[in-house]
Design a protein around this motif. Structure first.
Motif, PDB file in Angstrom:
ATOM      1  N   UNK A  65       4.276  13.363   4.036  1.00 20.27           N
ATOM      2  CA  UNK A  65       5.226  12.293   3.722  1.00 20.27           C
ATOM      3  C   UNK A  65       4.582  11.267   2.799  1.00 20.27           C
ATOM      4  N   UNK A  66       5.431  10.431   2.197  1.00 19.68           N
ATOM      5  CA  UNK A  66       4.984   9.339   1.331  1.00 19.68           C
ATOM      6  C   UNK A  66       5.333   8.036   2.045  1.00 19.68           C
ATOM      7  N   UNK A  95      -6.299   9.680  -6.677  1.00 19.50           N
ATOM      8  CA  UNK A  95      -6.470  10.833  -5.794  1.00 19.50           C
ATOM      9  C   UNK A  95      -7.861  10.712  -5.192  1.00 19.50           C
ATOM     10  N   UNK A  96      -7.937  10.422  -3.905  1.00 19.14           N
ATOM     11  CA  UNK A  96      -9.221  10.138  -3.274  1.00 19.14           C
ATOM     12  C   UNK A  96      -9.766  11.338  -2.498  1.00 19.14           C
ATOM     13  N   UNK A  97     -11.075  11.404  -2.383  1.00 23.59           N
ATOM     14  CA  UNK A  97     -11.736  12.460  -1.627  1.00 23.59           C
ATOM     15  C   UNK A  97     -11.638  12.179  -0.129  1.00 23.59           C
ATOM     16  N   UNK A  98     -11.889  13.202   0.657  1.00 23.06           N
ATOM     17  CA  UNK A  98     -11.769  13.086   2.107  1.00 23.06           C
ATOM     18  C   UNK A  98     -12.673  12.031   2.716  1.00 23.06           C
ATOM     19  N   UNK A  99     -13.906  11.912   2.207  1.00 19.69           N
ATOM     20  CA  UNK A  99     -14.842  10.931   2.765  1.00 19.69           C
ATOM     21  C   UNK A  99     -14.347   9.512   2.544  1.00 19.69           C
ATOM     22  N   UNK A 150       0.842  -1.200   0.000  1.00 23.30           N
ATOM     23  CA  UNK A 150       0.000   0.000   0.000  1.00 23.30           C
ATOM     24  C   UNK A 150       0.875   1.246   0.000  1.00 23.30           C
ATOM     25  N   UNK A 151       0.507   2.202  -0.862  1.00 25.30           N
ATOM     26  CA  UNK A 151       1.242   3.466  -0.968  1.00 25.30           C
ATOM     27  C   UNK A 151       0.311   4.618  -0.589  1.00 25.30           C
ATOM     28  N   UNK A 152       0.771   5.457   0.315  1.00 31.23           N
ATOM     29  CA  UNK A 152       0.022   6.647   0.750  1.00 31.23           C
ATOM     30  C   UNK A 152       0.840   7.881   0.383  1.00 31.23           C
ATOM     31  N   UNK A 156       0.042  -9.916  -3.945  1.00 31.15           N
ATOM     32  CA  UNK A 156      -1.043 -10.311  -4.849  1.00 31.15           C
ATOM     33  C   UNK A 156      -1.809  -9.090  -5.337  1.00 31.15           C
ATOM     34  N   UNK A 157      -1.666  -7.982  -4.610  1.00 30.98           N
ATOM     35  CA  UNK A 157      -2.275  -6.726  -5.052  1.00 30.98           C
ATOM     36  C   UNK A 157      -1.586  -5.565  -4.355  1.00 30.98           C
ATOM     37  N   UNK A 158      -1.570  -4.426  -5.022  1.00 31.95           N
ATOM     38  CA  UNK A 158      -1.096  -3.195  -4.378  1.00 31.95           C
ATOM     39  C   UNK A 158      -2.158  -2.129  -4.581  1.00 31.95           C
ATOM     40  N   UNK A 159      -2.093  -1.103  -3.768  1.00 34.31           N
ATOM     41  CA  UNK A 159      -3.025   0.018  -3.865  1.00 34.31           C
ATOM     42  C   UNK A 159      -2.242   1.302  -3.597  1.00 34.31           C
ATOM     43  N   UNK A 160      -2.519   2.351  -4.349  1.00 34.41           N
ATOM     44  CA  UNK A 160      -1.820   3.626  -4.174  1.00 34.41           C
ATOM     45  C   UNK A 160      -2.834   4.761  -4.127  1.00 34.41           C
ATOM     46  N   UNK A 161      -2.864   5.473  -3.011  1.00 32.52           N
ATOM     47  CA  UNK A 161      -3.794   6.591  -2.825  1.00 32.52           C
ATOM     48  C   UNK A 161      -3.021   7.878  -2.553  1.00 32.52           C
ATOM     49  N   UNK A 162      -3.545   8.981  -3.071  1.00 30.43           N
ATOM     50  CA  UNK A 162      -3.018  10.313  -2.758  1.00 30.43           C
ATOM     51  C   UNK A 162      -4.130  11.093  -2.077  1.00 30.43           C
ATOM     52  N   UNK A 163      -3.769  11.910  -1.099  1.00 34.66           N
ATOM     53  CA  UNK A 163      -4.790  12.586  -0.293  1.00 34.66           C
ATOM     54  C   UNK A 163      -4.785  14.114  -0.471  1.00 34.66           C
ATOM     55  N   UNK A 164      -4.856  14.841   0.593  1.00 37.78           N
ATOM     56  CA  UNK A 164      -5.191  16.266   0.566  1.00 37.78           C
ATOM     57  C   UNK A 164      -4.337  17.137  -0.367  1.00 37.78           C
TER      58      UNK A 164
END
Length: 295
Positions: free
Chosen positions: A12-13, A109-113, A5-7, A76-84
């Motif tokens: 920070x990253x 790029x995900x919303x706050x909710x 998982x990538x944040x 088996x899977x990865x996920x990458x999200x970017x926030x504010x």
């Protein structure tokens, strides 16, 4: 099962490698490795409303390194999200496309909710009183996500543009604080014995320096005393005295203001501080999806 998982946060990253064992019907989540790189995209996004070319280049270079590590780990899977920060940057689509092309990483790029929902996916309340009421507070560099839940049920959730970098730069107007105050008071009206759950690197540091044992709650008064004590020192002094990284030392006091304000407005006396965050929630989301598909 192995997941990554990538944040891409405002301060920070992070890259988390996690393994989930599920042989008894009760999943066990193990953090194999967590990397944290202080890139601080919020300095650009919140002030100039865009990510500079220099920061964009560094982000792409970092994502390339993460891509290589993911290839080696073979989840088996990865996920990458970017926030504010990325939400606010006008050029975020260009950067997302570049990361896809040069790094082969699908960054969302995900919303706050949604951010609040993913953080809540950690279900830390299962480790506490299942019949209790909790205010889940996650303070980041650009935003604060708050979820109120009773027992196993999330009742209300909201994201506020109040974050440590915004506070540090004087970019949080009074109306934002008033909105958060009203939302908390309205949400908790008539509720009794509500506890807080705090996530984020800053509350983890505050908890540690308050001298509390893991799993035990931190009282409001002790948190305030610890924060006020840290506030007496300059950033440079905090780095040395409390063994802090520079990018933590300059935002830990602003972060404490958010947690303390939320607890005060909610008439909350104690806060639990599990070592979890957005990347942990992402792993829970991926595990749940694979478990449901398997079944």
């Amino acid at each position: 099962m192995k997941f990554a998982a990538i944040d891409v946060g405002s301060n920070a990253i992070r890259l988390l490698f996690s393994r989930v064992e599920d042989q008894t019907g009760q999943p066990f989540f193990e953090k194999v490795s967590l990397l944290r790189i202080p890139l601080r995209l919020g300095d650009d996004a919140f002030i100039n409303k865009k990510i500079s070319e220099e920061k964009a280049d560094k982000l792409v270079e970092l994502m390339q390194a993460f891509r290589h590590l993911i290839n080696v780990y073979q989840p088996i899977e990865y996920m990458a999200y970017a926030t504010s920060a990325m939400r606010e940057a006008k050029n975020h689509k260009k950067i997302v496309n570049r990361i896809k092309k040069e790094c082969d990483i699908d960054l969302q790029v995900i919303e706050g909710k949604k951010e609040a929902k993913v953080i809540y996916s950690n279900h830390i309340e299962k480790m506490l009183d299942r019949n209790g009421s909790y205010l889940y507070i996650d303070v980041g560099g650009g935003s604060t996500e708050i979820t109120f839940f009773k027992g196993k049920h999330a009742i209300r959730s909201r994201s506020f543009n109040i974050g440590t970098i915004r506070i540090k730069e004087g970019l949080v107007p009074k109306r934002n604080w008033k909105k958060m105050k009203k939302w908390i008071k309205d949400t908790l009206e008539g509720e009794e014995n509500v506890c807080a759950i705090g996530t984020g690197g800053n509350i983890n540091k505050l908890f540690k320096h308050a001298g509390k044992k893991e799993g035990k709650p931190l009282k409001y008064k002790k948190l305030k005393t610890t924060a006020n004590y840290m506030g007496k020192f300059t950033v440079e002094e905090r780095i040395i005295k409390f063994n802090m990284k520079p990018d933590r030392a300059d935002v830990i006091v602003p972060a404490s203001k958010v947690y303390l304000s939320a607890m005060k407005w909610g008439n909350i006396n104690k806060i639990y501080v599990p070592k979890i965050g957005l990347v942990d929630g992402m792993v829970h989301v991926m595990y749940k999806k694979h478990k449901e598909n398997f079944v």
